[in-house]
Design a protein around this motif. Structure first.
Motif, PDB file in Angstrom:
ATOM      1  N   LEU A  30      25.215  47.151 -59.018  1.00 58.34           N
ATOM      2  CA  LEU A  30      26.198  47.689 -58.267  1.00 58.34           C
ATOM      3  C   LEU A  30      26.375  49.135 -57.951  1.00 58.34           C
ATOM      4  O   LEU A  30      25.797  49.974 -58.814  1.00 58.34           O
ATOM      5  N   PRO A  31      26.833  49.381 -56.718  1.00 54.06           N
ATOM      6  CA  PRO A  31      26.830  50.920 -56.626  1.00 54.06           C
ATOM      7  C   PRO A  31      27.725  51.569 -57.440  1.00 54.06           C
ATOM      8  O   PRO A  31      28.764  50.968 -57.986  1.00 54.06           O
ATOM      9  N   ASN A  32      27.343  52.807 -57.818  1.00 51.48           N
ATOM     10  CA  ASN A  32      28.384  53.517 -58.719  1.00 51.48           C
ATOM     11  C   ASN A  32      29.822  53.705 -58.618  1.00 51.48           C
ATOM     12  O   ASN A  32      30.445  53.811 -59.426  1.00 51.48           O
ATOM     13  N   ASP A  33      30.308  53.794 -57.264  1.00 51.25           N
ATOM     14  CA  ASP A  33      31.670  54.143 -57.078  1.00 51.25           C
ATOM     15  C   ASP A  33      32.434  52.781 -57.194  1.00 51.25           C
ATOM     16  O   ASP A  33      33.412  52.765 -57.756  1.00 51.25           O
ATOM     17  N   TYR A  34      31.616  51.722 -57.130  1.00 48.76           N
ATOM     18  CA  TYR A  34      32.268  50.461 -57.137  1.00 48.76           C
ATOM     19  C   TYR A  34      32.367  50.136 -58.983  1.00 48.76           C
ATOM     20  O   TYR A  34      33.193  49.491 -59.420  1.00 48.76           O
ATOM     21  N   ARG A  35      31.360  50.347 -59.684  1.00 44.14           N
ATOM     22  CA  ARG A  35      31.271  50.312 -61.014  1.00 44.14           C
ATOM     23  C   ARG A  35      32.254  51.244 -61.608  1.00 44.14           C
ATOM     24  O   ARG A  35      33.192  50.603 -62.553  1.00 44.14           O
ATOM     25  N   GLU A  36      32.594  52.598 -61.208  1.00 43.46           N
ATOM     26  CA  GLU A  36      33.741  53.406 -61.854  1.00 43.46           C
ATOM     27  C   GLU A  36      34.924  52.527 -61.334  1.00 43.46           C
ATOM     28  O   GLU A  36      35.862  52.606 -62.283  1.00 43.46           O
ATOM     29  N   PHE A  37      35.282  52.267 -60.181  1.00 40.60           N
ATOM     30  CA  PHE A  37      36.372  51.263 -59.909  1.00 40.60           C
ATOM     31  C   PHE A  37      36.678  50.224 -61.148  1.00 40.60           C
ATOM     32  O   PHE A  37      37.662  50.193 -61.380  1.00 40.60           O
ATOM     33  N   LEU A  38      35.567  49.457 -61.093  1.00 38.18           N
ATOM     34  CA  LEU A  38      35.688  48.355 -62.081  1.00 38.18           C
ATOM     35  C   LEU A  38      36.084  48.694 -63.370  1.00 38.18           C
ATOM     36  O   LEU A  38      37.287  48.265 -64.190  1.00 38.18           O
ATOM     37  N   HIS A  39      35.296  49.719 -64.012  1.00 37.53           N
ATOM     38  CA  HIS A  39      35.660  50.597 -65.190  1.00 37.53           C
ATOM     39  C   HIS A  39      37.313  50.879 -65.201  1.00 37.53           C
ATOM     40  O   HIS A  39      37.932  50.556 -66.351  1.00 37.53           O
ATOM     41  N   LYS A  40      37.919  51.631 -64.108  1.00 37.04           N
ATOM     42  CA  LYS A  40      39.060  51.975 -64.447  1.00 37.04           C
ATOM     43  C   LYS A  40      40.184  51.254 -64.017  1.00 37.04           C
ATOM     44  O   LYS A  40      41.285  51.103 -64.617  1.00 37.04           O
ATOM     45  N   PHE A  41      40.001  50.213 -63.031  1.00 38.07           N
ATOM     46  CA  PHE A  41      41.092  49.384 -62.552  1.00 38.07           C
ATOM     47  C   PHE A  41      40.702  47.868 -62.772  1.00 38.07           C
ATOM     48  O   PHE A  41      41.442  47.150 -62.908  1.00 38.07           O
ATOM     49  N   GLY A  42      39.487  47.403 -62.902  1.00 37.66           N
ATOM     50  CA  GLY A  42      39.133  45.999 -62.929  1.00 37.66           C
ATOM     51  C   GLY A  42      39.327  45.281 -61.332  1.00 37.66           C
ATOM     52  O   GLY A  42      38.452  44.834 -60.942  1.00 37.66           O
ATOM     53  N   PHE A  43      40.301  45.521 -60.784  1.00 33.99           N
ATOM     54  CA  PHE A  43      40.630  44.834 -59.598  1.00 33.99           C
ATOM     55  C   PHE A  43      41.957  45.644 -59.228  1.00 33.99           C
ATOM     56  O   PHE A  43      42.736  46.316 -60.190  1.00 33.99           O
ATOM     57  N   VAL A  44      42.285  45.782 -57.915  1.00 26.36           N
ATOM     58  CA  VAL A  44      43.693  46.173 -57.542  1.00 26.36           C
ATOM     59  C   VAL A  44      44.351  45.092 -56.392  1.00 26.36           C
ATOM     60  O   VAL A  44      43.690  44.742 -55.694  1.00 26.36           O
ATOM     61  N   ALA A  45      45.748  45.043 -56.488  1.00 29.31           N
ATOM     62  CA  ALA A  45      46.440  44.157 -55.629  1.00 29.31           C
ATOM     63  C   ALA A  45      47.605  45.074 -55.283  1.00 29.31           C
ATOM     64  O   ALA A  45      48.334  45.600 -56.359  1.00 29.31           O
ATOM     65  N   TRP A  46      48.196  45.128 -54.052  1.00 29.66           N
ATOM     66  CA  TRP A  46      49.330  45.607 -53.708  1.00 29.66           C
ATOM     67  C   TRP A  46      49.856  45.108 -52.236  1.00 29.66           C
ATOM     68  O   TRP A  46      48.832  44.811 -51.366  1.00 29.66           O
ATOM     69  N   PHE A  47      51.069  44.884 -52.051  1.00 29.52           N
ATOM     70  CA  PHE A  47      51.659  44.357 -50.935  1.00 29.52           C
ATOM     71  C   PHE A  47      50.922  43.430 -50.009  1.00 29.52           C
ATOM     72  O   PHE A  47      50.879  43.838 -48.948  1.00 29.52           O
ATOM     73  N   GLY A  48      50.522  42.409 -50.569  1.00 26.31           N
ATOM     74  CA  GLY A  48      49.614  41.561 -49.988  1.00 26.31           C
ATOM     75  C   GLY A  48      48.059  41.740 -49.388  1.00 26.31           C
ATOM     76  O   GLY A  48      47.599  41.060 -49.310  1.00 26.31           O
ATOM     77  N   ASP A  49      47.776  42.818 -49.986  1.00 26.69           N
ATOM     78  CA  ASP A  49      46.137  43.151 -49.873  1.00 26.69           C
ATOM     79  C   ASP A  49      45.690  43.444 -51.531  1.00 26.69           C
ATOM     80  O   ASP A  49      46.189  43.506 -52.257  1.00 26.69           O
ATOM     81  N   TYR A  50      44.324  43.501 -51.569  1.00 21.22           N
ATOM     82  CA  TYR A  50      43.659  43.839 -52.731  1.00 21.22           C
ATOM     83  C   TYR A  50      42.329  43.808 -52.571  1.00 21.22           C
ATOM     84  O   TYR A  50      41.607  43.978 -51.434  1.00 21.22           O
ATOM     85  N   VAL A  51      41.574  44.406 -53.671  1.00 24.07           N
ATOM     86  CA  VAL A  51      40.246  44.459 -53.838  1.00 24.07           C
ATOM     87  C   VAL A  51      39.693  43.720 -54.924  1.00 24.07           C
ATOM     88  O   VAL A  51      40.225  44.004 -55.818  1.00 24.07           O
ATOM     89  N   CYS A  52      38.817  42.852 -54.593  1.00 25.07           N
ATOM     90  CA  CYS A  52      38.471  42.019 -55.759  1.00 25.07           C
ATOM     91  C   CYS A  52      37.733  42.977 -56.785  1.00 25.07           C
ATOM     92  O   CYS A  52      36.982  43.898 -56.699  1.00 25.07           O
ATOM     93  N   GLY A  53      37.733  42.147 -57.940  1.00 23.68           N
ATOM     94  CA  GLY A  53      36.923  42.647 -59.011  1.00 23.68           C
ATOM     95  C   GLY A  53      36.789  41.695 -60.294  1.00 23.68           C
ATOM     96  O   GLY A  53      36.807  40.627 -60.122  1.00 23.68           O
ATOM     97  N   LEU A  54      36.982  42.449 -61.537  1.00 22.42           N
ATOM     98  CA  LEU A  54      37.061  41.727 -62.764  1.00 22.42           C
ATOM     99  C   LEU A  54      38.121  41.419 -63.147  1.00 22.42           C
ATOM    100  O   LEU A  54      38.863  42.491 -63.721  1.00 22.42           O
ATOM    101  N   VAL A  55      38.775  40.143 -63.154  1.00 28.70           N
ATOM    102  CA  VAL A  55      40.272  39.971 -63.664  1.00 28.70           C
ATOM    103  C   VAL A  55      40.251  39.072 -64.760  1.00 28.70           C
ATOM    104  O   VAL A  55      39.320  38.018 -64.810  1.00 28.70           O
ATOM    105  N   GLU A  56      41.197  39.253 -65.482  1.00 26.05           N
ATOM    106  CA  GLU A  56      41.336  38.476 -66.896  1.00 26.05           C
ATOM    107  C   GLU A  56      41.312  37.105 -66.388  1.00 26.05           C
ATOM    108  O   GLU A  56      41.943  36.700 -65.505  1.00 26.05           O
ATOM    109  N   GLU A  57      40.899  36.120 -66.963  1.00 25.85           N
ATOM    110  CA  GLU A  57      40.881  34.643 -66.866  1.00 25.85           C
ATOM    111  C   GLU A  57      42.011  33.944 -66.688  1.00 25.85           C
ATOM    112  O   GLU A  57      42.106  33.348 -65.596  1.00 25.85           O
ATOM    113  N   ASN A  58      43.014  34.481 -67.391  1.00 24.61           N
ATOM    114  CA  ASN A  58      44.407  33.782 -67.065  1.00 24.61           C
ATOM    115  C   ASN A  58      45.550  34.594 -66.503  1.00 24.61           C
ATOM    116  O   ASN A  58      46.724  34.294 -66.287  1.00 24.61           O
ATOM    117  N   ALA A  59      44.989  35.674 -65.820  1.00 26.59           N
ATOM    118  CA  ALA A  59      46.058  36.486 -65.174  1.00 26.59           C
ATOM    119  C   ALA A  59      46.493  35.874 -63.993  1.00 26.59           C
ATOM    120  O   ALA A  59      45.816  35.068 -63.189  1.00 26.59           O
TER     121      ALA A  59
END
Length: 156
Positions: A23-52
């Motif tokens: 993975l590119p370093n900037d996406y790896r850093e995003f995953l380390h810091k946030f895992g994924f993000v979601a807001w107001f109907g939009d999101y960026v996929c990532g690593l989400v806890e299984e039962n979240a």
């Protein structure tokens, strides 16, 4: 919404191993810091806890596998294998993040269903893509679409 504490290095390595990519370093850093993000109907996929709550819609494994299956038809251009799906396009399609092994390392491309899986625009980096989502800038760059190929598909 994001994952408290982000994703672990082991989870990121498992993602890279699953798809045989780096993975590119900037996406790896995003995953380390946030895992994924979601807001107001939009999101960026990532690593989400299984039962979240958002584990189905924001999980990078689920999105990547879903679109690879969906576009695995004769009339569609296949999903590239050198990266992962990081978002869906509401008009029909997906945003693809190219891995470090790709000639397009770190770019994010928009591939549309209406162009039978062809790419129509791109961002030079994952950070540019995030900035566009949040600030509506920079604009994506256009990519040449092979309209003759689309016409051949329609005529068949």
């Amino acid at each position: 919404m994001f994952r408290e504490g982000g994703a672990s290095e082991e989870e990121i390595i498992a993602l890279e191993t699953c798809y045989n990519i780096t993975l590119p370093n900037d996406y790896r850093e995003f995953l380390h810091k946030f895992g994924f993000v979601a807001w107001f109907g939009d999101y960026v996929c990532g690593l989400v806890e299984e039962n979240a709550r958002l584990s189905k819609s924001c999980n990078v494994y689920r999105k990547t596998d879903y679109y690879r299956d969906f576009y695995n038809r004769a009339e569609f251009q296949s999903v590239p294998t050198d990266g992962v799906i990081i978002n869906q396009y509401d008009g029909g399609g997906y945003y693809f993040l190219f891995s470090q092994e790709s000639e397009r390392a770190g770019e994010v491309g928009l591939f549309l269903t209406e162009t039978y899986g062809q790419e129509v625009s791109k961002f030079n980096t994952f950070i540019d893509y995030l900035s566009f989502l949040i600030n509506d800038t920079p604009d994506p760059e256009s990519v040449d679409v092979d309209y003759d190929k689309i016409m051949d598909i329609i005529e068949d």
